[in-house]
Every structure is written in structure tokens, then in C-alpha cells.
Design a protein around this motif. Structure first.
Motif, PDB file in Angstrom:
ATOM      1  N   LEU A  16       0.812  -1.214   0.000  1.00 22.53           N
ATOM      2  CA  LEU A  16       0.000   0.000   0.000  1.00 22.53           C
ATOM      3  C   LEU A  16       0.845   1.263   0.000  1.00 22.53           C
ATOM      4  CD1 LEU A  16      -2.922  -0.928   2.402  1.00 22.53           C
ATOM      5  CD2 LEU A  16      -3.046  -0.475  -0.037  1.00 22.53           C
ATOM      6  N   ASP A  18       2.762   4.498  -1.427  1.00 23.88           N
ATOM      7  CA  ASP A  18       2.349   5.458  -2.449  1.00 23.88           C
ATOM      8  C   ASP A  18       2.863   5.038  -3.819  1.00 23.88           C
ATOM      9  OD1 ASP A  18       0.993   6.913  -0.669  1.00 23.88           O
ATOM     10  OD2 ASP A  18       2.109   8.778  -0.944  1.00 23.88           O
ATOM     11  N   GLU A  19       4.062   4.515  -3.851  1.00 27.60           N
ATOM     12  CA  GLU A  19       4.631   4.112  -5.142  1.00 27.60           C
ATOM     13  C   GLU A  19       3.838   2.957  -5.749  1.00 27.60           C
ATOM     14  OE1 GLU A  19       6.471   5.498  -7.085  1.00 27.60           O
ATOM     15  OE2 GLU A  19       6.896   3.896  -8.517  1.00 27.60           O
ATOM     16  N   GLN A  20       3.419   2.027  -4.905  1.00 28.07           N
ATOM     17  CA  GLN A  20       2.578   0.929  -5.381  1.00 28.07           C
ATOM     18  C   GLN A  20       1.259   1.460  -5.937  1.00 28.07           C
ATOM     19  OE1 GLN A  20       2.595  -2.295  -5.927  1.00 28.07           O
ATOM     20  NE2 GLN A  20       4.789  -2.295  -5.528  1.00 28.07           N
ATOM     21  N   LEU A  21       0.676   2.379  -5.223  1.00 24.01           N
ATOM     22  CA  LEU A  21      -0.608   2.925  -5.646  1.00 24.01           C
ATOM     23  C   LEU A  21      -0.451   3.707  -6.934  1.00 24.01           C
ATOM     24  CD1 LEU A  21      -1.752   4.089  -2.112  1.00 24.01           C
ATOM     25  CD2 LEU A  21      -2.798   2.262  -3.463  1.00 24.01           C
ATOM     26  N   ARG A  22       0.609   4.480  -7.006  1.00 21.88           N
ATOM     27  CA  ARG A  22       0.870   5.253  -8.223  1.00 21.88           C
ATOM     28  C   ARG A  22       1.053   4.324  -9.420  1.00 21.88           C
ATOM     29  NH1 ARG A  22       2.513  10.450  -8.794  1.00 21.88           N
ATOM     30  NH2 ARG A  22       2.918  10.688  -6.570  1.00 21.88           N
ATOM     31  N   LYS A  23       1.740   3.246  -9.170  1.00 19.45           N
ATOM     32  CA  LYS A  23       1.976   2.274 -10.237  1.00 19.45           C
ATOM     33  C   LYS A  23       0.641   1.667 -10.704  1.00 19.45           C
ATOM     34  CE  LYS A  23       5.363   0.690 -12.610  1.00 19.45           C
ATOM     35  NZ  LYS A  23       5.779   1.653 -13.615  1.00 19.45           N
ATOM     36  N   GLY A  24      -0.227   1.440  -9.770  1.00 20.31           N
ATOM     37  CA  GLY A  24      -1.539   0.911 -10.127  1.00 20.31           C
ATOM     38  C   GLY A  24      -2.334   1.904 -10.950  1.00 20.31           C
TER      39      GLY A  24
ATOM     40  N   ARG B  61       5.766  13.060 -12.331  1.00 19.83           N
ATOM     41  CA  ARG B  61       6.455  11.777 -12.311  1.00 19.83           C
ATOM     42  C   ARG B  61       7.856  11.885 -12.910  1.00 19.83           C
ATOM     43  NH1 ARG B  61       6.529   6.816  -9.931  1.00 19.83           N
ATOM     44  NH2 ARG B  61       5.766   5.154 -11.273  1.00 19.83           N
ATOM     45  N   ARG B 126      -5.687   8.096  -5.195  1.00 19.25           N
ATOM     46  CA  ARG B 126      -5.025   7.055  -4.401  1.00 19.25           C
ATOM     47  C   ARG B 126      -5.918   6.541  -3.290  1.00 19.25           C
ATOM     48  NH1 ARG B 126       0.222   9.490  -4.827  1.00 19.25           N
ATOM     49  NH2 ARG B 126      -0.256  10.752  -3.008  1.00 19.25           N
ATOM     50  N   MET B 129      -7.995   3.948  -4.767  1.00 20.89           N
ATOM     51  CA  MET B 129      -7.160   2.802  -5.095  1.00 20.89           C
ATOM     52  C   MET B 129      -6.758   2.047  -3.828  1.00 20.89           C
ATOM     53  SD  MET B 129      -5.810   1.451  -7.909  1.00 20.89           S
ATOM     54  CE  MET B 129      -5.590   2.709  -9.149  1.00 20.89           C
ATOM     55  N   TYR B 133      -7.533  -1.767  -2.969  1.00 24.29           N
ATOM     56  CA  TYR B 133      -6.418  -2.681  -2.698  1.00 24.29           C
ATOM     57  C   TYR B 133      -6.618  -3.379  -1.361  1.00 24.29           C
ATOM     58  CZ  TYR B 133      -3.125  -1.329  -6.434  1.00 24.29           C
ATOM     59  OH  TYR B 133      -2.487  -1.142  -7.624  1.00 24.29           O
ATOM     60  N   PHE B 144      -4.129  -8.216 -10.382  1.00 21.00           N
ATOM     61  CA  PHE B 144      -4.644  -7.005 -11.035  1.00 21.00           C
ATOM     62  C   PHE B 144      -3.576  -6.382 -11.921  1.00 21.00           C
ATOM     63  CE2 PHE B 144      -4.725  -2.301 -10.245  1.00 21.00           C
ATOM     64  CZ  PHE B 144      -5.834  -1.971 -11.006  1.00 21.00           C
ATOM     65  N   ARG B 145      -2.423  -6.186 -11.354  1.00 17.53           N
ATOM     66  CA  ARG B 145      -1.340  -5.561 -12.100  1.00 17.53           C
ATOM     67  C   ARG B 145      -0.866  -6.438 -13.256  1.00 17.53           C
ATOM     68  NH1 ARG B 145       2.123  -2.183  -8.871  1.00 17.53           N
ATOM     69  NH2 ARG B 145       3.752  -2.811 -10.316  1.00 17.53           N
ATOM     70  N   TYR B 160       5.504   2.465 -19.792  1.00 11.58           N
ATOM     71  CA  TYR B 160       5.034   2.220 -18.426  1.00 11.58           C
ATOM     72  C   TYR B 160       6.189   1.694 -17.564  1.00 11.58           C
ATOM     73  CZ  TYR B 160       2.781  -0.677 -14.823  1.00 11.58           C
ATOM     74  OH  TYR B 160       2.425  -1.294 -13.659  1.00 11.58           O
TER      75      TYR B 160
END
Lengths: 169, 169
Positions: A16, A18-24, B61, B126, B129, B133, B144-145, B160
Motif C-alpha cells: 500500500l 504510495d509508489e505501489q498505488l501510483r503504479k496501479g 512523475r 489514491r 485505489m 487494494y 490485477f497488475r 510504463y
DNA sequence: GAATATACGTCAGTGTTGTTGACATTCCAA
DNA sequence: TTGGAATGTCAACAACACTGACGTATATTC
């Protein structure tokens, strides 16, 4: 296959960040481009747009549905839907029948031509989906669906669930 | 939780049926609505659209990215991007600096105000998301990813992946 | 140094898709 | 039967994507 590197980094407690969420978020963005790319190409050739695709898809899914019903599924204004519907009816892809019990309603059906277009579009889209599913495997697909379903607005989730009430999953 | 009924029906070989694929297609459609709903609300208040969001997101980003680079990530025409970029620069959310080594290039950065908007937007997105998650769990997120990544066009997949080259996943 | 290519910006025109407003028809309930 | 609500249609407008053509500055190549 070759997907031995877990996209989440394999950490069950760090999923969970932020980087994971951003990636999602970015995955959704890029994947949606791919998701619509094939139908878009077909539609462009025929002078239609995504709105036509959506209408055709859901009419096929629920034959005889009313304009109002379709409206709430698509989440657009009736005027917007009407423009699309008018061209589809003019072109002979959709037929509109006055309701028997309530003559205000119009029940929508795909004609043979309409069914042909629907099939062409959904074949293209399903091919890509199938390839992605096959690559990712059944468990990934289950997770995919779980996350997407959790992401929906409650109202849309209801409509999404209602679509498969009759058809068994 | 409460998600004890597997969305794939639990069958490991039935996850490629037409009905399963159709369900996945519809899940993408409805989930994408939810995915964009919160930022859309914020953007509408400020007179911006999704195009502005995308630009702000990817400039944040990759600070210092060039116009051309942004163009290929977003997959739009330069005229389209330019319209958006112009308003963002006029409003003081984005700054454009002439390149040092190549003076034809413009390097894009978010100003403090731009960073504030980006944060407001991505916080909203987020949050949703994160909730999804959390509800679905780490394994579902991995799936999902995986599916999303498999659904991308190869070219977009490349871009990506490139986004997280420096940042570790 | 001249020709060519690249990066960026802009103007004009077009198409799809969303919006609001006005309106006709039909149903239903007071 | 009359008035309000629901359903659907028509018209006009705005946002935002696209193509095509062009201009300017800079870089690269011959």
C-alpha cells in the motif's frame, strides 16, 4: 509467463505504499488505452465512436432494454445517448419498439447487422482480453476482477452485478 | 472481505469462457468510471479536464521531461497537448525551461501551485485505489497488475516500465 | 556554408461526445 | 379530467480530440 517478477514486489505488507498505488494508477491508464485500441480502430473505419460501441454492447447484453435503463448503465445524459441511438437506428443496426404496457418506453434490440457489428467489436476486444488472461493465469484474473470490482462506485457496482443476474458467471 | 465467492467461479480452466471475458470487459468499463470520478470532480471545479490531470501527473512523475517525451507517453497529438499545456503555464502550474544542451527542447516542471494540484488529484485517486487494494488484498493486487500489464500495447508497456526505472518498485 | 531534419508552437477546420434547454407524448393519480 | 411525473426527441453549444499546413529556432549532415 516469464512473469516471475511479481509486480507488487512480493512484499505482502508494503503493497500500500504510495509508489505501489501510483503504479496501479498508471497501469490503469495504459491498460485502458490498450483495452479500447482495437475496437476504436474498427469503429473509426465505420464512422462510429466509443459511445456507439457502448450502446451496442449493452443492448446486446440486455435485449429489449429501455432507453432509460441504458442511460443509467452508461452514466450519460439521455440527449447524449439519443444522438448515438438515432444514428444506429438510421443505419439499421438497432431497432426501437414502442413498449406494450407503457407506450412511453422504447425497447431496444440489435438487428442482424447490429449483431454483426457487436460481434466484430467484441471479438477484437475479447482477443486482447483473452491473451492477457492467458498470460497472467487464473489466479491473476481473479485478483484483477476483485480489485476492479472494489474500485467501482457502489451504484455502478450494483448495475454491473445486475448484468449477470440471469447469465450464470 | 466477504469476497469468499471467487469471481472466476473457482474453475481454473473456465477463466477463458466468453462470459468470463465479457465480464472482464464490463469490469474494466465500470471500474474506469470509478477510477476517474474523484479527480474529475476536482478538475471540473477548477475548469480543467482529464487531459490536464494526465499532463500534471506525468510531469510530476518525470520532472524536466520534454514536450516530445510527454507526447509519446500520453499518446495524443502535439496540438492537443499544447492546448492543455498552454493553460497550465498561463495559470502558473507548470513552468517551461529552454533546454541547456539542446535549445529547441522545452523542459517541463511543476510549480508549487502545480505540485499542490497534483497532490490534491492523486490523493483523491489514491484513496480510492487504496481502499480497493485493501479490500481485495495483496494477492489480488498482484493479479490485477499482471493482467493490466498484459493488456497494454507493447509500446505503451515499454513506457510504463520506463517510468519506474529509477524509482524502485 | 547550405540543405535537411528536429523540436516546438500555432492557426484553421472537422468530428465525437458531453452538456443544458425546450418540447411532445404518455401514464397515473388526485 | 386535469395536472404532474416519466419517457423520449430535437436543437444549440462547449470541451477536447484529430488532421493538415505553416512558422521559427536550433541541430545535424553533407
Amino acid at each position: 509467463m516469464e512473469q516471475t517478477l511479481s509486480p507488487t514486489g512480493g512484499q505482502s505488507l508494503l503493497f500500500l505504499t504510495d509508489e505501489q498505488l501510483r503504479k496501479g494508477i498508471e497501469a490503469m491508464f495504459f491498460a485502458y488505452q490498450g483495452f479500447t485500441a482495437d475496437p476504436d480502430r474498427i469503429l473509426a473505419e465505420k464512422g462510429y465512436g466509443r459511445a456507439h460501441h457502448r450502446a451496442v454492447h449493452f443492448i446486446n447484453r440486455s435485449p429489449g432494454t429501455t432507453v432509460n435503463n441504458l442511460l443509467s448503465i452508461l452514466g450519460v445524459t439521455k440527449q447524449s445517448l439519443n444522438r448515438v441511438l438515432r444514428t444506429l437506428i438510421e443505419d439499421g443496426l438497432v431497432s426501437s419498439e414502442v413498449g406494450k404496457s407503457d407506450k412511453r418506453e422504447r425497447h431496444l434490440f440489435l438487428t442482424e447487422d447490429g449483431k454483426a457489428l457487436e460481434k466484430e467489436l467484441s471479438d477484437a476486444q475479447r482477443d486482447r482480453m483473452r491473451a492477457a488472461y492467458r498470460l497472467a493465469g487464473p489466479e491473476a484474473v481473479a485478483g484483477f476482477r476483485q480489485v476492479l470490482e472494489a474500485m467501482m462506485d457502489p451504484e455502478m457496482r450494483r448495475r454491473y452485478d445486475a448484468l449477470s443476474e440471469r447469465l450464470r458467471d
